[in-house]
Design an enzyme around this catalytic site. Structure first.
Site, PDB file in Angstrom:
ATOM      1  N   GLY A  75       0.914  -1.234   0.062  1.00 57.48           N
ATOM      2  CA  GLY A  75      -0.121   0.066   0.095  1.00 57.48           C
ATOM      3  C   GLY A  75       0.827   1.248   0.122  1.00 57.48           C
ATOM      4  N   GLY A 124       0.398  -4.913   1.164  1.00 58.62           N
ATOM      5  CA  GLY A 124      -0.910  -4.848   0.525  1.00 58.62           C
ATOM      6  C   GLY A 124      -0.909  -5.462  -0.797  1.00 58.62           C
ATOM      7  N   GLU A 147       6.225  -5.596   7.688  1.00 58.76           N
ATOM      8  CA  GLU A 147       5.455  -4.248   8.416  1.00 58.76           C
ATOM      9  C   GLU A 147       6.145  -4.141   9.952  1.00 58.76           C
ATOM     10  OE1 GLU A 147       2.395  -5.388   5.564  1.00 58.76           O
ATOM     11  OE2 GLU A 147       3.810  -6.625   6.962  1.00 58.76           O
ATOM     12  N   ASP A 155      -0.965  -6.761   8.074  1.00 63.45           N
ATOM     13  CA  ASP A 155      -2.553  -6.545   8.173  1.00 63.45           C
ATOM     14  C   ASP A 155      -2.849  -7.079   6.741  1.00 63.45           C
ATOM     15  OD1 ASP A 155      -0.816  -4.269   6.696  1.00 63.45           O
ATOM     16  OD2 ASP A 155      -2.900  -2.911   6.669  1.00 63.45           O
TER      17      ASP A 155
END
Length: 354
Positions: A75, A124, A147, A155
């Site tokens: 992301g 992402g 992350e 996530d």
């Protein structure tokens, strides 16, 4: 929405859609940014998938990345960082809210969804691929959930799919951010098929006219042995510990590999490490919706903290790779602080369409 509008349409910047025979094809088209996912791309992809789900002319959906380096490197967290610097927190909610809803749509998608991972797929990028029915990796594929190195936690449903890797391998990948290639991706369940990169054009042509099972069977090859398979007994023994501190102690007894792994963990955000392990424990055995809701509320609290912005500064902005975490040590991270990060939301939260 007509997802097969001309890809040159300026409203389609960063992503394009086309229908080829029975196939609806999505191309992530930011190759200079390693196809990093923006909020604008999410807002185009989600309704396109919704439209194709009821289009009788589309039997299969495939997604790929433009260029020869990446499927999707993650992301666009740099945009979230820049929004924070401008003093607005709108993007910190909207980006993750809409991204996680898209992840869930892919996870529950009724039609065959084929992700073609040819190059880097991180963060992402795994949210756009691992939730699909078929995940194709090539010899150029590199997958990771890095992350904890930028002050976050895995996530996009990572607490769902990493918990489903063999043994404790998912915990190892979540905490260390280790990069894996095709054979290990298949071993971990992140990929379903290996297809050489040179065969992808022919595979896409076959997907346009044949059922995906037949097309994939035709082009699938053997990626070779998975290094993680031989490491699993060691990983299971070490990463079964319920505390990060105990994992580090166990690594100290594992020679050169253990020392190197421990050294890497100690460079990552202590808060991220503890929160990651807690979320994996809390979400084990739950459905995707439960995991995404828990990730969303934790993400909003991370966005209100320090380590994410410091991690982005150190890795993507100043690029000094010397983040100053707060707290700086594992023994300074109180259990109560982790409890607060993963507690139910004060108000609202992530919702899904039926």
């Amino acid at each position: 929405m007509d997802p097969t509008r001309n890809a040159a349409d300026p409203a389609m910047e960063g992503i394009s859609f086309e229908r080829i025979g029975r196939l609806g094809l999505v191309t992530l088209d930011r190759p200079r940014a390693l196809n990093a996912l923006t909020l604008g791309m999410i807002r185009q992809l989600d309704p396109a998938l919704a439209s194709w789900s009821t289009d009788h002319l589309v039997e299969t959906v495939a997604i790929r990345g433009a260029g020869d380096k990446a499927f999707c490197a993650g992301g666009d967290v740099r945009a979230v960082y820049e929004a924070w610097r401008r003093g607005t927190d709108v993007l910190t909610r909207e980006f993750f809210f809409e991204e996680y809803r898209l992840n869930r749509r892919i996870h529950r998608y009724a039609k065959p969804y084929v992700a073609l991972i040819d190059g880097i797929a991180m963060g992402g990028g795994l949210g756009l691929s691992v939730h699909g029915r078929y995940r194709v990796v090539t010899e150029r594929a590199v997958l990771a959930m890095p992350e904890t190195a930028i002050g976050l936690f895995p996530d996009v449903g990572g607490t769902w799919f990493l918990n489903r890797a063999p043994g404790r391998v998912g915990r190892y990948l979540a905490l260390t951010g280790t990069r894996i290639k095709a054979a290990d991706a298949m071993f971990c369940g992140l990929a379903t098929h290996f297809v050489p990169s040179a065969e992808l054009p022919a595979l896409l042509a076959a997907l346009a006219h044949a059922a995906p099972e037949a097309a994939l069977h035709r082009f699938a090859a053997d990626p070779g042995p998975a290094p993680l398979a031989s490491m699993q007994p060691r990983i299971d023994r070490i990463f079964a510990a319920s505390r990060v501190e105990d994992i580090l102690i166990a690594l100290g007894q594992e020679g050169e590999w253990g020392a190197a792994t421990a050294s890497d963990l100690l460079r990552r955000s202590p808060t991220s490490l503890k929160a990651t392990l807690r979320l994996l424990q809390l979400h084990h055995g739950h459905e995707i919706e439960h995991c995404l809701r828990g990730e969303f509320r934790a993400m909003q609290r991370f966005m209100a903290g320090h380590d994410f912005y410091e991690g982005i500064r150190a890795v993507l902005v100043d690029k000094d790779h010397s983040p100053k975490w707060r707290p700086a040590r594992l023994d300074e991270v109180a259990d109560a602080a982790i409890d607060a990060l993963v507690a139910p939301p004060d108000d609202g939260g992530l919702t899904f369409d039926p």
